[in-house]
Design a protein around this motif. Structure first.
Motif, PDB file in Angstrom:
ATOM      1  N   HIS A 184      38.959 -10.116  78.065  1.00 26.39           N
ATOM      2  CA  HIS A 184      37.833  -9.195  78.106  1.00 26.39           C
ATOM      3  C   HIS A 184      37.548  -8.711  76.693  1.00 26.39           C
ATOM      4  N   ARG A 185      36.280  -8.455  76.408  1.00 23.05           N
ATOM      5  CA  ARG A 185      35.904  -8.019  75.060  1.00 23.05           C
ATOM      6  C   ARG A 185      36.624  -6.724  74.680  1.00 23.05           C
ATOM      7  N   ASN A 186      36.820  -5.832  75.636  1.00 25.12           N
ATOM      8  CA  ASN A 186      37.502  -4.569  75.317  1.00 25.12           C
ATOM      9  C   ASN A 186      38.938  -4.812  74.847  1.00 25.12           C
ATOM     10  N   THR A 187      39.603  -5.820  75.461  1.00 29.54           N
ATOM     11  CA  THR A 187      40.977  -6.148  75.049  1.00 29.54           C
ATOM     12  C   THR A 187      41.010  -6.613  73.605  1.00 29.54           C
ATOM     13  N   VAL A 188      40.037  -7.444  73.226  1.00 29.85           N
ATOM     14  CA  VAL A 188      39.967  -7.928  71.851  1.00 29.85           C
ATOM     15  C   VAL A 188      39.661  -6.777  70.897  1.00 29.85           C
ATOM     16  N   ASN A 189      38.776  -5.863  71.311  1.00 27.16           N
ATOM     17  CA  ASN A 189      38.470  -4.702  70.474  1.00 27.16           C
ATOM     18  C   ASN A 189      39.727  -3.871  70.215  1.00 27.16           C
ATOM     19  N   GLN A 190      40.512  -3.673  71.272  1.00 22.24           N
ATOM     20  CA  GLN A 190      41.749  -2.900  71.122  1.00 22.24           C
ATOM     21  C   GLN A 190      42.720  -3.611  70.175  1.00 22.24           C
ATOM     22  N   ARG A 191      42.799  -4.912  70.303  1.00 26.41           N
ATOM     23  CA  ARG A 191      43.702  -5.674  69.424  1.00 26.41           C
ATOM     24  C   ARG A 191      43.207  -5.660  67.984  1.00 26.41           C
ATOM     25  N   MET A 192      41.891  -5.697  67.793  1.00 24.01           N
ATOM     26  CA  MET A 192      41.338  -5.620  66.435  1.00 24.01           C
ATOM     27  C   MET A 192      41.742  -4.308  65.772  1.00 24.01           C
ATOM     28  N   GLN A 193      41.645  -3.226  66.535  1.00 27.10           N
ATOM     29  CA  GLN A 193      42.042  -1.924  66.003  1.00 27.10           C
ATOM     30  C   GLN A 193      43.533  -1.904  65.645  1.00 27.10           C
ATOM     31  N   ARG A 194      44.339  -2.525  66.506  1.00 31.25           N
ATOM     32  CA  ARG A 194      45.777  -2.531  66.261  1.00 31.25           C
ATOM     33  C   ARG A 194      46.121  -3.410  65.056  1.00 31.25           C
ATOM     34  N   ILE A 195      45.415  -4.516  64.868  1.00 30.64           N
ATOM     35  CA  ILE A 195      45.633  -5.378  63.695  1.00 30.64           C
ATOM     36  C   ILE A 195      45.395  -4.582  62.418  1.00 30.64           C
ATOM     37  N   GLU A 196      44.304  -3.837  62.396  1.00 26.69           N
ATOM     38  CA  GLU A 196      43.981  -3.049  61.206  1.00 26.69           C
ATOM     39  C   GLU A 196      44.986  -1.918  61.010  1.00 26.69           C
ATOM     40  N   GLN A 197      45.437  -1.332  62.120  1.00 27.26           N
ATOM     41  CA  GLN A 197      46.397  -0.236  62.034  1.00 27.26           C
ATOM     42  C   GLN A 197      47.735  -0.721  61.477  1.00 27.26           C
ATOM     43  N   LEU A 198      48.242  -1.850  62.007  1.00 27.78           N
ATOM     44  CA  LEU A 198      49.562  -2.341  61.598  1.00 27.78           C
ATOM     45  C   LEU A 198      49.549  -2.958  60.203  1.00 27.78           C
ATOM     46  N   SER A 199      48.443  -3.620  59.863  1.00 26.11           N
ATOM     47  CA  SER A 199      48.370  -4.269  58.550  1.00 26.11           C
ATOM     48  C   SER A 199      47.971  -3.302  57.446  1.00 26.11           C
ATOM     49  N   GLY A 200      47.290  -2.220  57.843  1.00 29.17           N
ATOM     50  CA  GLY A 200      46.780  -1.289  56.848  1.00 29.17           C
ATOM     51  C   GLY A 200      45.576  -1.826  56.111  1.00 29.17           C
ATOM     52  N   LEU A 201      44.968  -2.898  56.640  1.00 26.15           N
ATOM     53  CA  LEU A 201      43.830  -3.547  55.992  1.00 26.15           C
ATOM     54  C   LEU A 201      42.684  -3.694  56.985  1.00 26.15           C
ATOM     55  N   SER A 202      41.489  -3.880  56.455  1.00 26.92           N
ATOM     56  CA  SER A 202      40.310  -4.030  57.298  1.00 26.92           C
ATOM     57  C   SER A 202      39.995  -5.496  57.530  1.00 26.92           C
ATOM     58  N   LEU A 203      39.576  -5.797  58.733  1.00 27.76           N
ATOM     59  CA  LEU A 203      39.153  -7.160  59.038  1.00 27.76           C
ATOM     60  C   LEU A 203      37.872  -7.540  58.297  1.00 27.76           C
ATOM     61  N   GLU A 204      37.203  -6.544  57.741  1.00 22.82           N
ATOM     62  CA  GLU A 204      36.014  -6.820  56.944  1.00 22.82           C
ATOM     63  C   GLU A 204      36.366  -7.206  55.508  1.00 22.82           C
ATOM     64  N   ASP A 205      37.637  -7.024  55.139  1.00 23.22           N
ATOM     65  CA  ASP A 205      38.084  -7.330  53.776  1.00 23.22           C
ATOM     66  C   ASP A 205      38.207  -8.851  53.603  1.00 23.22           C
ATOM     67  N   PRO A 206      37.380  -9.459  52.743  1.00 23.18           N
ATOM     68  CA  PRO A 206      37.422 -10.926  52.596  1.00 23.18           C
ATOM     69  C   PRO A 206      38.764 -11.423  52.069  1.00 23.18           C
ATOM     70  N   LEU A 207      39.437 -10.643  51.229  1.00 19.29           N
ATOM     71  CA  LEU A 207      40.734 -11.062  50.720  1.00 19.29           C
ATOM     72  C   LEU A 207      41.769 -11.112  51.834  1.00 19.29           C
TER      73      LEU A 207
END
Length: 405
Positions: free
Chosen positions: A361-384
Motif C-alpha cells: 500500500h502507498r501508505n506503507t511505502v510512505n512510512q518506510r520512506m520516513q523511517r529511511i530518512e530518520q535512520l540514515s539522517g539524510l533526505s531521499l531528495e539528496d542526489p548524493l
C-alpha cells in the motif's frame, strides 16, 4: 554434450534393461562401461562408469551387492547394472534396491538373455558417436563465439545440421574455476593435477546435465578452460544461475567458480561480442567475489571502478556506512527498508510506482520512506545520498545470498 544414462537406456536393443532404483539421477553422464569381476570396485573405477555385475567369476550375495552399491556411490559411478537369471544372480535383494534408492545411485537390472557383447557394443558405439557430435558442437560454437570462422554462412549451415538452436536470442555465460594455483601449492603437482582434472570433469558433466534440463541451452568449452553456456533469455535467468552456482560448489571441490553474464545476443553473428562482454563480467566477478558468483555485464559501469580498489574492506565499509543503519535486525523482515529504498531508486523516487513494484500500500511505502530518512539522517531528495545508496545496494545485492524476504 555427453551421453546421459537415460539416453543410453533408450538405445534400440536395450529396452529390456529396467531401472530398479535411483531413477531421479538418470541424467548422470556415462563416461564408459566396466564389467566388474573383482570382489570390490572402488580401486578399479575412476567415476562416471556404468558398472556391470554378472556374478560369473565371483559370488554376489546380498552383502557383496550392498558393498558394491556403497563403493559405487562413494567413487561416483554413473550407475550399477546387475545381471539376473537362473544361473548366477537370481534376483536383486530388496535391501540392495532400498539402499541404492536411498543413496540415489541408479540401479538397473539386465536379464542374462541380453548378451553383454551386444550391450557393450551398443554403448561403446553410442559413446563414440556422441563424442564426435559433441566435438563438432564445441567446434562450431567455438568458431561463432570467437569469430574464427571462414564463412558465417557455412557456420550457420553446420549449426543447422547439428541442430543447434541459433534462431533465438541468447545470453552468454562465461564460467571459470578459481584458486587453481593455491590448490597446486597445497597438494603439489601430482595430487594437484589429479584434483584439478577431477573437478574440471565434474563441472563439465554437471553443466552438460544442467543444459539438458534447460530448453534451448547449449554448452561449450573454450581454450583456457573457459566453460561457456548459451542460454535463451528468460525472466528468472539470474536466479537460475545463482542456483546453478550453489550446485557447482560440490563439483568444484576446493576451488571456487565465478560467472559472467553478457547482454542479449539476438543473432549468432553477435556471439563474439557477447563472449567479450561475458568475459569482462567474469573478470569483475573474480575480483569482487559476489556471493552468487555472478556478475552481469549491464552492471559493469560502476563495478569496473570498484574492482580497482584492492582492499575489499574499503568497499564493505562503504556499504555498511551507507546501508547499515537501514538494516533492522530485530524485525521479522530486517531488509524491508533496503528493498523499499531499492524500489524507490528504480522508480526515480516515485512512491506510488515503488509501492506497485513491491506489492504494498502507498501508505506503507510512505512510512518506510520516513523511517529511511530518520535512520540514515539524510533526505531521499539528496542526489548524493541517492547515488551512494544505488552503488551500495548494487554491491549488497551481489554480496548477500538471503536478502529477500
Amino acid at each position: 554434450m555427453s551421453l546421459a544414462l537415460e539416453e543410453l537406456l533408450s538405445l534400440p536393443g536395450l529396452e529390456v534393461m529396467a531401472v530398479r532404483a535411483g531413477a531421479r539421477n538418470l541424467q548422470r553422464t556415462v563416461r564408459w562401461s566396466y564389467v566388474a569381476e573383482n570382489e570390490g570396485i572402488a580401486e578399479w573405477v575412476m567415476g562416471g562408469e556404468l558398472v556391470f555385475v554378472t556374478g560369473i567369476n565371483h559370488p554376489r550375495g546380498e552383502a557383496n551387492l550392498l558393498s558394491l552399491v556403497e563403493d559405487g556411490d562413494a567413487v561416483g559411478i554413473a550407475g550399477l547394472v546387475i545381471l539376473t537369471g537362473d544361473s548366477y544372480i537370481q534376483r536383486i535383494p530388496q535391501r540392495v534396491i532400498d539402499r541404492a534408492e536411498q543413496l540415489g545411485l541408479p540401479l538397473i537390472e539386465q536379464p542374462y538373455a541380453l548378451k553383454m557383447v551386444v550391450v557393450t557394443h551398443l554403448i561403446g558405439t553410442a559413446l563414440v558417436q556422441m563424442g564426435q557430435a559433441r566435438r563438432s558442437r564445441h567446434d562450431i560454437l567455438g568458431q561463432l563465439l570467437t569469430g574464427d570462422y571462414p564463412s558465417l554462412a557455412i557456420a550457420r549451415q553446420r549449426a543447422a545440421h547439428l541442430q543447434l538452436p541459433l534462431d533465438q536470442p541468447q545470453r552468454v555465460v562465461a564460467l571459470r574455476l578459481s584458486a587453481v594455483e593455491a590448490m597446486f601449492q597445497r597438494h603439489g603437482p601430482e595430487q594437484g593435477e589429479r584434483l584439478w582434472q577431477q573437478a574440471r570433469q565434474a563441472v563439465e558433466d554437471h553443466l552438460d546435465a544442467w543444459c539438458r534440463r534447460q530448453p534451448g541451452a547449449m554448452s561449450a568449452l573454450l581454450p583456457g578452460d573457459l566453460f561457456i553456456l548459451l542460454l535463451p533469455e528468460q525472466p528468472d535467468l539470474r536466479e537460475a544461475l545463482a542456483r546453478l552456482h550453489r550446485q557447482l560448489a560440490g563439483p568444484a571441490g576446493e576451488m571456487q567458480l565465478f560467472m559472467g553474464l553478457s547482454s542479449t545476443a539476438h543473432d549468432c553473428a553477435h556471439y563474439r561480442q557477447a563472449l567479450n562482454e561475458a568475459r569482462q563480467a567474469l573478470d569483475v566477478a573474480h575480483n569482487l567475489r559476489p556471493a552468487t558468483g555472478l556478475c552481469d555485464f549491464s552492471e559493469l559501469g560502476v563495478l569496473r571502478l570498484l574492482q580497482g580498489i584492492g582492499d575489499r574492506t574499503v568497499i564493505d565499509a562503504f556499504v555498511a556506512q551507507t546501508l547499515g543503519p537501514l538494516i533492522e535486525t530485530g524485525r521479522k523482515h530486517p531488509h524491508a527498508l533496503l528493498h523499499t529504498l531499492d524500489a524507490l531508486l528504480v522508480e526515480n523516487g516515485n512512491g506510488q510506482r515503488a509501492a506497485q513494484r513491491l506489492g504494498l500500500h502507498r501508505n506503507t511505502v510512505n512510512q518506510r520512506m520516513q523511517r529511511i530518512e530518520q535512520l540514515s539522517g539524510l533526505s531521499l531528495e539528496d542526489p548524493l545520498f541517492r547515488m551512494n545508496a544505488a552503488v551500495a545496494l548494487l554491491i549488497w545485492r551481489m554480496s548477500e545470498t538471503n536478502n529477500k524476504e
